[in-house]
Enzyme design. Structure first.
Site, PDB file in Angstrom:
ATOM      1  CB  CYS A   7      -0.984  -0.024   1.163  1.00 40.38           C
ATOM      2  SG  CYS A   7      -0.235  -0.018   2.813  1.00 40.38           S
ATOM      3  CG  ASN A  10       4.305  -1.701   5.141  1.00 39.95           C
ATOM      4  OD1 ASN A  10       5.437  -2.029   5.481  1.00 39.95           O
ATOM      5  ND2 ASN A  10       3.335  -2.585   5.084  1.00 39.95           N
ATOM      6  CB  CYS A  12      -3.792   1.506   7.107  1.00 37.58           C
ATOM      7  SG  CYS A  12      -3.859   2.785   8.366  1.00 37.58           S
ATOM      8  NE  ARG A  13      -4.493   1.536   1.735  1.00 41.68           N
ATOM      9  CZ  ARG A  13      -4.208   2.197   0.625  1.00 41.68           C
ATOM     10  NH1 ARG A  13      -5.056   2.131  -0.403  1.00 41.68           N
ATOM     11  NH2 ARG A  13      -3.119   2.916   0.509  1.00 41.68           N
ATOM     12  CB  SER A  14       0.133  -3.514   2.681  1.00 49.47           C
ATOM     13  OG  SER A  14       1.015  -2.636   3.327  1.00 49.47           O
ATOM     14  CG  ASP A 118      -5.379   4.711   3.137  1.00 51.13           C
ATOM     15  OD1 ASP A 118      -5.471   4.222   4.289  1.00 51.13           O
ATOM     16  OD2 ASP A 118      -4.327   5.171   2.671  1.00 51.13           O
TER      17      ASP A 118
END
Ligand code: 4NP
Length: 143
Positions: A7, A10, A12-14, A118
């Site tokens: 993401c 690095n 939150c999402r990934s 996000d």
């Protein structure tokens, strides 16, 4: 199978995607990275850690790092959270590398989304995790 989730930050999402896949497919070699450098060395964003932990995914051990061109060789599959991540990854592709770079939402076609929103901006950590878990299950069916 070595899978890298990418993401922007690095945090939150990934890392959430990495944590979910680690739960679902512990035999896979998973990692995550960000296209940006701002959060290198940091643990996942605390609200995302809490939302993930509530679903059984402990991501407190993960630390942010930046994506680099060597990741094309180090992984069999690279999975981006949105189209901008995908472009920022593709411009670093070494000559001759054929490592696929997919969107996580490709693995949840019925969800009707073309990116993982996000939560750093939307603040909807559970909504992001719903989509990440759904797509991660779809990914597992392809492994
Ligand atoms: P992520 O969210 O890409 O899902 O980790 C973000 C976290 C931090 C920033 C951007 C996106 N930031 O600009 O600091």
């Amino acid at each position: 199978m070595r899978i890298l989730f990418v993401c922007l930050g690095n945090i939150c999402r990934s890392p959430a995607a990495e944590g979910v896949l680690r739960t679902l497919a512990p035999h896979c070699d998973t990692d995550s990275a960000g296209t940006g450098h701002w959060h290198v060395g940091e643990a996942p964003y605390p609200p995302m850690q809490a939302a993930a932990k509530a679903r059984g995914h402990d991501i407190s051990d993960l630390r942010a790092r930046q994506f680099h061109s060597g990741d094309f060789d180090a992984f069999d599959l690279i999975i981006a959270m949105d189209a901008q991540n995908q472009r920022d990854i593709e411009v670093q592709r070494p000559k001759g590398s054929e490592t696929p770079v997919r969107l996580l939402t490709d693995y949840a076609p019925d969800a009707g989304m073309d990116h993982i929103p996000d939560p750093y901006y939307t603040r909807d950590f559970d909504g992001a995790l719903d989509l990440i878990e759904r797509a991660a299950k779809g990914l597992c069916r392809t492994l």
